[in-house]
Design an enzyme around this catalytic site. Structure first.
Site, mmCIF file in Angstrom:
data_model
loop_
_atom_site.group_PDB
_atom_site.id
_atom_site.type_symbol
_atom_site.label_atom_id
_atom_site.label_comp_id
_atom_site.label_asym_id
_atom_site.label_seq_id
_atom_site.Cartn_x
_atom_site.Cartn_y
_atom_site.Cartn_z
ATOM 1 N N LYS A 52 23.417 118.245 13.530
ATOM 2 C CA LYS A 52 22.828 119.152 12.791
ATOM 3 C C LYS A 52 22.230 120.099 13.246
ATOM 4 O O LYS A 52 21.108 119.838 13.919
ATOM 5 C CB LYS A 52 21.826 118.137 11.895
ATOM 6 C CG LYS A 52 21.201 118.805 10.718
ATOM 7 C CD LYS A 52 19.848 118.378 10.347
ATOM 8 C CE LYS A 52 18.879 118.913 11.020
ATOM 9 N NZ LYS A 52 18.753 120.443 10.529
ATOM 10 N N GLU A 56 13.386 116.317 23.392
ATOM 11 C CA GLU A 56 12.742 117.455 23.853
ATOM 12 C C GLU A 56 11.824 118.252 22.870
ATOM 13 O O GLU A 56 12.177 118.814 21.870
ATOM 14 C CB GLU A 56 13.632 118.464 24.486
ATOM 15 C CG GLU A 56 13.072 119.557 25.389
ATOM 16 C CD GLU A 56 12.952 120.909 24.821
ATOM 17 O OE1 GLU A 56 11.831 121.024 24.478
ATOM 18 O OE2 GLU A 56 13.925 121.492 25.081
ATOM 19 N N CYS A 113 9.835 126.218 23.935
ATOM 20 C CA CYS A 113 9.116 125.420 24.128
ATOM 21 C C CYS A 113 8.444 125.156 25.299
ATOM 22 O O CYS A 113 7.186 124.943 25.639
ATOM 23 C CB CYS A 113 9.911 123.807 23.914
ATOM 24 S SG CYS A 113 10.609 123.737 22.373
ATOM 25 N N GLU A 135 0.205 124.662 20.127
ATOM 26 C CA GLU A 135 1.549 125.529 20.632
ATOM 27 C C GLU A 135 1.853 126.483 19.582
ATOM 28 O O GLU A 135 1.657 126.316 18.375
ATOM 29 C CB GLU A 135 2.848 124.673 20.601
ATOM 30 C CG GLU A 135 4.085 125.377 20.909
ATOM 31 C CD GLU A 135 5.223 124.434 21.141
ATOM 32 O OE1 GLU A 135 6.157 124.683 21.851
ATOM 33 O OE2 GLU A 135 5.550 123.487 20.297
#
Length: 482
Positions: free
Chosen positions: A178, A253, A287, A387
């Site tokens: 996906k 992750e 990331c 973040e």
């Protein structure tokens, strides 16, 4: 069979299931928006649980034969996939630029070639891997885990697909992918590429759709043996919760707030500019981007000047221009998030060194953001803890190396980190004290064999190289083998 995409505008209202393009169970679509123009450029099919069921059934049926396929045959197909990515690199780069705003030069030089590297590495690891070892009369055997559900993000679309798909199929697993619904065009090209490479029907399947529908159905599916997700902490937690009742393996992750520690003996003229560019690479949408630059307090003014000069020299513009370094943020929701967090930093009292809220001068549309640097940031500030996922750098001062390490570790994340220093022994010692899955010393070259993954809330499991390959294997002990 026709390629479902690359008409004008590109459209696809089908999925790749069991070796062919198939229509969804229910006719519904999701828009794909070009972040440079804010215009809808494509409609992709919106999947459902029924579509996931079909894809999983195809993968399950293909697993016995594929897992028993000789290593040499799997190596050959991976080699063909690798070759086709390089052969079609311009088409893939254009799709990436179109769907998520990657500067075309960056797409050509980084997004596509690094994606190809994951396939090459998986092929090379497979060609030399020992699947059975004898230890004290017991055979320790590694076998493919089964059907793998792979959920990939919008920020490195093709790169993250190959980082999961290549080792999974190399290991003998079958997969259901996906891709992000926000940047699915390169995934459709990859599906066609895999088909053209001759991968047997059912080994690779693709279902587009939202995380709430397709992703949740995959995570909960009883016939999926492993779920691997790269995404936000929220998405990772939801996937883990949905996967728990079936006790499938989950690898994640997730987010990061990576530190870049400049030790007192670092060459600041050489360390600061690449630190800024590393934080802003891919418009800060990575990331592991080192978005916290931790520097000696007595060098703060020097660091501010170097960071400002570097940030102000960055060319922000049309991703199709060869001169552009940073294109737009990839989607509207993320653009709004970045703008809001810049305002948060200003309200928190951080010193705005350069950049700031709003679009760069000359841009009235498109999700363009000004490269922004804050200094005099306190580690407790939101901009130092959350973040941001955009071109926003926080400079944090320290007085001692011990304090620098404490600041580096003052985060719920632990994905990546950087350390800069001319005394390599000291740099290594600092690296060993940072709680992160990967630490880079003095900006080394990217190593696709180096395991990548997180401590703490940055996830679990590893990708890349041998360690990433082994995530897709089970361990069997045959006692009394000798």
């Amino acid at each position: 069979m026709t390629t479902p995409f690359l008409n004008t505008p590109p459209t696809s209202q089908q999925f790749y299931i069991n070796g062919d393009w198939q229509s969804p169970a229910y006719p519904a679509t999701l828009p794909v928006v070009n972040p440079a123009t804010e215009q809808v450029i494509a409609e992709v099919a919106r999947g459902s649980g029924e579509d996931v069921d079909r894809a999983v059934a195809a993968a399950r049926a293909a697993f016995p034969d594929w897992s028993a396929t000789p290593v040499e045959a799997r190596v050959a197909i991976l080699g063909k996939i690798h070759g086709l990515i390089l052969e079609r690199k311009e088409e893939l780069a254009q799709a990436l630029s179109l769907e998520m705003g990657a500067a075309i030069g960056f797409a050509r030089a980084m997004q596509v070639p690094l994606a190809a590297e994951h396939v090459r590495v998986a092929r090379d690891v497979l060609s030399t891997y020992t699947f059975q070892k004898i230890e004290h009369g017991t055979a320790i055997q590694r076998e493919p885990i089964g059907v793998c559900g792979l959920i990939t993000p919008w920020n490195w679309p093709l790169y993250q697909i190959t980082a999961k798909v290549a080792p999974a199929i190399a290991a003998g697993c079958t997969v259901v992918l996906k891709p992000s619904e926000l940047s699915p065009l390169s995934a459709l090209l990859f599906a066609q590429l895999v088909h053209d490479a001759g991968l047997p029907a059912g080994v690779f399947n693709l279902v587009n759709g939202s995380g709430a529908e397709v992703g949740a159905a995959m995570a909960a599916h009883p016939d999926i043996d492993l779920i691997s997700i790269t995404g936000s902490n929220r998405a990772g937690a939801l996937v883990a919760q949905a996967a728990a009742p079936t006790v499938k393996r989950v690898t994640q992750e997730l987010g990061g707030k990576s530190p870049n520690v400049l030790l007192p003996d670092a060459d600041f003229a050489k360390a600061v500019p690449p630190g800024v560019m590393s934080a802003f690479r891919n418009v800060g949408q990575s990331c592991s981007a080192p978005t916290r630059m931790i520097v000696p307090r007595n060098r703060l003014a020097e660091v501010e000047a170097l960071a400002t000069a570097t940030a102000n020299a960055i060319i922000v513009g049309d991703p199709q221009s060869e001169a552009t370094v940073l294109g737009p943020i990839a989607n509207e929701a993320q653009f709004n998030r970045v703008q809001a967090m810049i305002e948060v930093g200003m309200n928190e009292g951080a010193k705005l060194v350069c950049g700031g809220p709003g679009r760069p001068e000359g841009f009235e549309q498109g999700f363009y953001t000004r490269p922004t640097v804050f200094s005099q940031v306190d580690s407790a500030m939101r901009i130092a803890q959350e973040e941001i996922f955009g071109p926003v750098l926080c400079i944090i001062a320290y007085d001692t190396v011990d304090e620098a390490v404490a600041i580096a570790n003052d985060t719920v994340y632990g994905l990546g980190a950087h350390v800069q220093g001319q005394n390599l022994e000291l740099a290594r010692a600092v690296a060993s004290r940072i709680r992160a899955g990967q630490v880079l010393l003095n900006y080394p070259a990217w190593n696709p064999m180096a395991p990548f993954g997180g401590y703490k809330r940055s996830g679990n499991g590893r990708e890349y190289g041998v360690h990433g390959f082994e995530e897709y294997l089970e361990i069997k002990a045959i006692v009394g083998f000798e």
